[in-house]
Write a protein that holds these residues in place. Structure first.
Motif, mmCIF file in Angstrom:
data_model
loop_
_atom_site.group_PDB
_atom_site.id
_atom_site.type_symbol
_atom_site.label_atom_id
_atom_site.label_comp_id
_atom_site.label_asym_id
_atom_site.label_seq_id
_atom_site.Cartn_x
_atom_site.Cartn_y
_atom_site.Cartn_z
ATOM 1 N N THR A 692 52.167 -89.967 -38.444
ATOM 2 C CA THR A 692 50.981 -90.062 -39.304
ATOM 3 C C THR A 692 51.262 -89.477 -40.674
ATOM 4 N N GLN A 693 51.930 -88.343 -40.680
ATOM 5 C CA GLN A 693 52.268 -87.696 -41.954
ATOM 6 C C GLN A 693 53.166 -88.592 -42.795
ATOM 7 N N THR A 694 54.121 -89.253 -42.149
ATOM 8 C CA THR A 694 55.033 -90.151 -42.866
ATOM 9 C C THR A 694 54.261 -91.264 -43.574
ATOM 10 N N LEU A 695 53.380 -91.933 -42.840
ATOM 11 C CA LEU A 695 52.632 -93.042 -43.439
ATOM 12 C C LEU A 695 51.607 -92.550 -44.442
ATOM 13 N N TYR A 696 51.012 -91.400 -44.174
ATOM 14 C CA TYR A 696 50.037 -90.827 -45.106
ATOM 15 C C TYR A 696 50.701 -90.517 -46.442
ATOM 16 N N GLU A 697 51.855 -89.865 -46.397
ATOM 17 C CA GLU A 697 52.541 -89.491 -47.638
ATOM 18 C C GLU A 697 53.001 -90.728 -48.397
ATOM 19 N N PHE A 698 53.506 -91.729 -47.647
ATOM 20 C CA PHE A 698 53.952 -92.942 -48.328
ATOM 21 C C PHE A 698 52.780 -93.666 -48.977
ATOM 22 N N SER A 699 51.732 -93.932 -48.181
ATOM 23 C CA SER A 699 50.632 -94.758 -48.687
ATOM 24 C C SER A 699 49.789 -94.029 -49.724
ATOM 25 N N ARG A 700 49.530 -92.764 -49.485
ATOM 26 C CA ARG A 700 48.649 -92.037 -50.390
ATOM 27 C C ARG A 700 49.383 -91.565 -51.639
ATOM 28 N N SER A 701 50.537 -90.926 -51.435
ATOM 29 C CA SER A 701 51.247 -90.345 -52.580
ATOM 30 C C SER A 701 52.122 -91.374 -53.292
ATOM 31 N N ASP A 702 53.063 -91.948 -52.537
ATOM 32 C CA ASP A 702 54.016 -92.865 -53.167
ATOM 33 C C ASP A 702 53.328 -94.114 -53.710
ATOM 34 N N TYR A 703 52.516 -94.749 -52.867
ATOM 35 C CA TYR A 703 51.936 -96.023 -53.280
ATOM 36 C C TYR A 703 50.713 -95.828 -54.187
ATOM 37 N N CYS A 704 49.709 -95.093 -53.689
ATOM 38 C CA CYS A 704 48.451 -94.980 -54.455
ATOM 39 C C CYS A 704 48.600 -94.105 -55.701
ATOM 40 N N ASP A 705 49.177 -92.907 -55.523
ATOM 41 C CA ASP A 705 49.211 -91.965 -56.642
ATOM 42 C C ASP A 705 50.274 -92.310 -57.671
ATOM 43 N N TRP A 706 51.399 -92.832 -57.206
ATOM 44 C CA TRP A 706 52.500 -93.087 -58.146
ATOM 45 C C TRP A 706 52.676 -94.559 -58.486
ATOM 46 N N TYR A 707 52.851 -95.391 -57.481
ATOM 47 C CA TYR A 707 53.208 -96.773 -57.804
ATOM 48 C C TYR A 707 52.077 -97.507 -58.524
ATOM 49 N N LEU A 708 50.849 -97.309 -58.085
ATOM 50 C CA LEU A 708 49.760 -98.006 -58.771
ATOM 51 C C LEU A 708 49.687 -97.608 -60.237
ATOM 52 N N GLU A 709 49.945 -96.332 -60.524
ATOM 53 C CA GLU A 709 49.952 -95.880 -61.922
ATOM 54 C C GLU A 709 51.148 -96.465 -62.675
ATOM 55 N N LEU A 710 52.290 -96.550 -61.990
ATOM 56 C CA LEU A 710 53.484 -97.125 -62.628
ATOM 57 C C LEU A 710 53.317 -98.622 -62.892
ATOM 58 N N SER A 711 52.425 -99.270 -62.101
ATOM 59 C CA SER A 711 52.234 -100.712 -62.297
ATOM 60 C C SER A 711 51.415 -101.010 -63.553
ATOM 61 N N LYS A 712 50.600 -100.087 -63.965
ATOM 62 C CA LYS A 712 49.673 -100.348 -65.077
ATOM 63 C C LYS A 712 50.387 -100.619 -66.407
ATOM 64 N N PRO A 713 51.399 -99.819 -66.791
ATOM 65 C CA PRO A 713 52.086 -100.133 -68.056
ATOM 66 C C PRO A 713 52.670 -101.539 -68.068
ATOM 67 N N ILE A 714 53.136 -102.015 -66.892
ATOM 68 C CA ILE A 714 53.735 -103.352 -66.838
ATOM 69 C C ILE A 714 52.654 -104.424 -66.918
ATOM 70 N N LEU A 715 51.598 -104.250 -66.144
ATOM 71 C CA LEU A 715 50.553 -105.276 -66.108
ATOM 72 C C LEU A 715 49.748 -105.340 -67.398
ATOM 73 N N TYR A 716 49.555 -104.180 -68.064
ATOM 74 C CA TYR A 716 48.643 -104.128 -69.201
ATOM 75 C C TYR A 716 49.358 -104.070 -70.552
ATOM 76 N N ASN A 717 50.677 -104.185 -70.557
ATOM 77 C CA ASN A 717 51.433 -104.050 -71.809
ATOM 78 C C ASN A 717 52.156 -105.359 -72.092
ATOM 79 N N ASP A 718 51.977 -105.872 -73.292
ATOM 80 C CA ASP A 718 52.598 -107.154 -73.648
ATOM 81 C C ASP A 718 54.095 -107.057 -73.867
#
Length: 942
Positions: A692-718
């Motif tokens: 549970t801890q493994t999936l929680y850390e991946f989904s919450r920290s890696d994906y939600c907290d980091w990757y989603l933020e990292l996706s924004k400069p690419i999606l919103y920048n020309d």
């Protein structure tokens, strides 16, 4: 998707879909994987222990179903003899009726009527938990096919002489008028007395110190009427000369011998022990060793008999034994007789003294009555021949305990096993297939007609069936093979025996687990299961066992659905919930919610259970954890909304072509591979907490907290190309979809809801996530360079964010950053990822500096220093003023804690854990104080 996550809107919808489409059935393809549910009592409702174990079982079931295994979770309920009969009798009592107002057949019909209307509570609650057993195979231990299996086992074991009828000592419940198992006996700590009686020595014999009596101590004076010896330790010098002599049993005036036995503790009391083999389990064993008579003085109603019943060990009556009892006690309740016996001892000058004595009083778990060890005729299983193969199966590794240390408990019980009393004096249950003629001869068979035919008994011979029923543990011991169609040779019997794993608690290793092993090996030649996962016991947040008497019971359905204030108050006032806990919840409820506690939903509760499933024997349940995982569900929901808002109607590289992956894309895909392989390893080891801890850390920290933020400069920048944007959209969708499949075994509802929204965008062929394939690790998708570079990026961003936090600088205010002591890799990463850094750390500029840097706040990213110049960044005077207030506050706290710990009275008298906690507070305060002073010094140097 709805703006907010509301579990009530999705849970029932998806469960109905799964059940209606029969997704819970075994597929008939793949390797067999089977779990047997420990059948809960049909009278019951789900408590926290059930919910915990069911979550584990369902997570395993869903995981293996998605892995492509031929997966069966066999469910069902136990008829629960005493518990069910008690429920129905109470209902009759409320109508002014008694069980005995009906014939046996009429009463049994009443029980079946109750079962049909009220006995399905637990099945409905299992559905609320998201459990996915094959409901079409739901079994009940009184079903015809299971009853047939019970009868066949009884007959076969009787034919082999393994089942026999005998007169032995049992736990007797005077209220229910039945033998009960050890598990149904609760030992209560109660205040009592220890009475010291004088037993006169016979024939003029005296003790070594010249006394004409022995002093024995007892907590149950009424049983002295059935004493058949006084025991002393064979090496006790005080009484060596008395061994083989006699005492006169007071009130009864019968001579009984003085025997020597190692059972006696020389240091307890006077070192003399009264022996009452027919009314005490330990005395029974002493009596057996010395061939003493068994003198039963009590009726099944726990009243004193007019004449004792006297037997040899083995049950044969002793004809010429003086069985007369004092008539003044005849017909008295045991406790009334106790008072009179004590008074008579006192009047005869034979009461030496009375001491206060704390003792454990055995009480029936349902009746609450004091249990009486009573000599009765019962049916037994001679288990020794069954136990040896069952012990060997574990020793040879055919069955594995997890954690493995539980095998020691198993061996201890099995190697000291006693014959098993299987008869109960009830009406509800599997009636014993035995008939008696007028001479007391016993005939065992499937029916009266079969008995008559096989024994050449015509109608002139009167036969009467045994009134007793079988212990419910007898029928549940057959659960692994009876539910698969035995005694018929069925495909299920071949395929699912042995089952894959049994999930159960340590408290029934002997009562159920061991007996299933013995019976399954005896009748199928196979072990019942390959692994036994022993879970811990769910306790409250303070480590106390949950019980109605303590008022700390939590209802899992309340946590799923929420609870309104009126219900909360009702539970508190009825004692169902600890008043302090209820008060805390009520305060928070009134403050946060208008109508009651927010519904946490099934997924939050299930994730909490999985996160708590460690190897610990006791598991403390903290309501705050459920709240935390409810927030986690919200985060997943909001992440899915973000992904869908940025991908629906867009080109997402659906055909896996014509896109370019950024470093962030390659990093999250790599982290996903790591999560898959780690999760699989932890599930195989039954470490649900780590999984549970493994999936929680991946989904919450890696994906939600980091990757989603990292996706924004690419999606919103020309500045990024169409291929790069397509690559990020592709990654957003596919990693989220894979994450939902990873999480599904633990969180079935929210993952199905989100997955259905993603399904059209990933070419999924399955109709439901629960029958989709489980993610597989792909080494080729793992990019170590991406992992290393993103780790560099994260350290630098975290460093800047920490500086902001320490200086109380708004996250929205752009800052300048200088890098010092940078190496070639630092320079490369800075050059490649400057865009990510500027966006996520909110930077005005970022440059390398080699000369003396201006006054700056500093953080480390590896060996590189991250500097944020302070000039112009903050209002220095205001910040110094704020820091002065914080410093003053901490200095007062330090002074208080130092004074407290310098007080010898506190340190010596307070519990060690309290002192340790205060020391920890002081250490943390000193660290914080030093940090604030350092910040202040930096500011004042500007």
């Amino acid at each position: 998707m709805d703006k907010s996550y509301t579990p009530q809107n999705i849970e029932q919808k998806w469960y109905d879909t799964w059940e209606n489409k029969e997704y819970f059935k075994a597929s008939g393809q793949g390797d067999p994987y089977c779990i047997l549910i420990p059948p809960p009592n049909v009278t019951g409702s789900l408590h926290m222990g059930h919910a915990f174990q069911h979550t584990i079982m369902d997570a395993l079931t869903r995981y293996h179903r998605m892995k492509g295994d031929d997966t069966l979770w066999q469910c069902g309920t136990d008829h629960a003899g005493i518990a069910t009969q008690m429920v129905v009798e109470r209902l009759l009592n409320a109508e002014g009726k008694k069980r005995t107002d009906f014939s046996r057949e009429e009463f049994i019909e009443k029980v079946w009527q109750w079962k049909e209307t009220s006995g399905g509570t637990i099945s409905q609650q299992m559905r609320r938990l998201g459990d996915s057993p094959d409901w079409a195979r739901e079994a009940f231990t009184m079903d015809d096919d299971l009853s047939n299996a019970v009868q066949e086992v009884f007959i076969k074991l009787h034919q082999e002489g393994i089942i026999y009828r005998g007169k032995r000592l049992v736990n007797w419940d005077p209220k229910f008028q039945s033998a009960i198992s050890d598990l149904e006996v609760e030992n209560h700590d109660e205040k009592g007395s220890l009475w010291h009686f004088r037993y006169p020595l016979a024939d003029g014999v005296k003790t070594a110190d010249g006394k004409d009596h022995l002093i024995v101590a007892t907590t149950r004076p009424e049983t002295m009427l059935g004493d058949t010896a006084v025991a002393v330790h064979p090496e006790d010098e005080r009484y060596k000369n008395l061994i083989g002599q006699f005492v006169i049993l007071p009130l009864v005036n019968r001579k009984i011998p003085v025997v020597a036995d190692d059972y006696v503790d020389r240091e307890f009391g006077t070192g003399c022990v009264k022996i009452t083999p027919a009314h005490d389990f330990n005395d029974y064993e002493v009596g057996k060793r010395h061939n003493l008579p068994l003198v039963n003085i009590m009726s099944p109603q726990a009243k004193i008999l007019a004449q004792a019943e006297v037997f040899e060990f083995g049950g044969k009556p002793i004809e010429n034994y003086d069985n007369q009892l004092p008539q003044k006690y005849a017909g008295l309740d045991r406790f009334d007789a106790r008072k009179l016996i004590i008074e008579e001892f006192d009047s005869l000058g034979l009461l030496e003294k009375i001491d206060d004595h704390a003792l454990k009083v055995p009480r029936g778990d349902r009746s609450g009555d004091v249990i009486e060890p009573l000599l009765t005729d019962q049916w037994y299983v001679a288990v020794e021949s069954l136990a040896k193969p069952a012990i060997d199966a574990v020793k040879q590794g055919e069955i594995k305990f997890i954690p493995e240390n539980w095998d020691k408990t198993y061996y201890h019980w099995m190697e000291n096993i006693q014959d098993w009393c299987i008869s109960r004096q009830l009406w509800w249950g599997h009636r014993i297939p035995a008939w008696y003629d007028d001479q007391g001869n016993v005939y065992v068979g499937r029916s009266e007609s079969e008995v008559r035919q096989e024994n050449n008994l015509d109608q002139s011979v009167s036969l009467k069936q045994d009134n007793d029923v079988l212990d419910t543990w007898f029928s549940s011991a057959l659960w692994p093979f009876a539910t698969m169609g035995w005694p018929e040779e069925t495909p299920e019997l071949e395929k699912f025996v042995p089952s894959s794993v049994l999930v159960t608690g340590f408290d029934i290793i002997f009562f159920w687990v061991a007996r299933m092993i013995m019976m399954t090996m005896k009748f199928t030649g196979k072990v019942p299961f390959k692994e036994i996962y022993i879970t811990g016991l769910i306790k409250d947040e303070h480590g106390n066992k949950m019980s109605k008497s303590k008022g700390n019971v939590l209802d899992p359905i309340d946590l799923i659905d929420g609870i309104d204030l009126n219900s909360l108050v009702a539970k508190r006032t009825s004692g169902m919930m600890n008043p302090k806990i209820a008060e805390q919840i009520e305060k928070r409820t009134r403050k946060q919610f208008a109508d009651g506690i927010e519904a946490y939903g099934t997924d939050a509760l299930r994730t909490t259970f999985c996160a708590l499933a460690s190897t610990s024997r006791d598991i403390n349940f903290d309501l705050g954890r459920v709240e935390g995982y409810r927030n986690y569900c919200n985060k997943l929901w909001n992440a899915a909304r973000y992904v869908l808002m940025n991908t629906e109607g867009e080109d997402c590289g659906k055909d896996n072509t014509d896109f370019e992956l950024s470093i962030a894309d390659r990093w999250i895909i790599s982290k996903l591979q790591d999560a898959i392989v780690t999760f699989e390893k932890q599930i195989k080891e039954y470490r649900f907490d780590l999984a549970t801890q493994t999936l929680y850390e991946f989904s919450r920290s890696d994906y939600c907290d980091w990757y989603l933020e990292l996706s924004k400069p690419i999606l919103y920048n020309d500045n990024y190309s169409a291929e790069q944007k397509r690559g990020t959209r592709h990654t957003l969708i596919n990693v989220l979809e894979t994450t939902m499949r990873l999480l599904h075994p633990m969180m079935p509802f929210i993952t199905e809801e989100i997955w259905q929204r993603l399904k059209p965008m990933v070419n999924a062929s399955s109709d439901s996530i629960m029958v989709a394939s489980f993610p597989e690790f792909n080494e080729s998708l793992r990019d170590q360079k991406a992992i290393d570079d993103l780790e560099w990026l994260q350290k630098l961003i975290v460093g800047v964010r920490n500086i902001r936090g320490e200086l109380n600088v708004s996250p929205a205010k752009p800052v300048n950053v200088l890098l010092k002591n940078a190496n070639e890799n630092d320079r490369r990463c800075l050059q490649e990822y400057r865009g990510f850094l500027s966006a996520l750390a909110k930077l005005e500029s970022i440059d390398e500096v080699s000369e003396q840097a201006p006054p700056s706040a500093t953080a480390l990213a590896g060996e590189m220093e991250v500097l944020v110049p302070l000039a112009g960044l903050i209002d220095v005077a205001a910040e110094v003023g704020r820091l002065n207030k914080e410093i003053e506050k901490l200095e007062k706290e330090n002074k208080r804690l130092s004074g407290k710990l310098g007080n010898a009275n506190f340190v010596e008298r307070a519990p060690a854990e309290v002192v340790a906690k205060e020391k920890e507070k002081l250490a943390q305060a000193e660290i914080s104080l030093a940090k604030l002073k350092d910040q202040k010094n930096q500011l004042e140097s500007l």
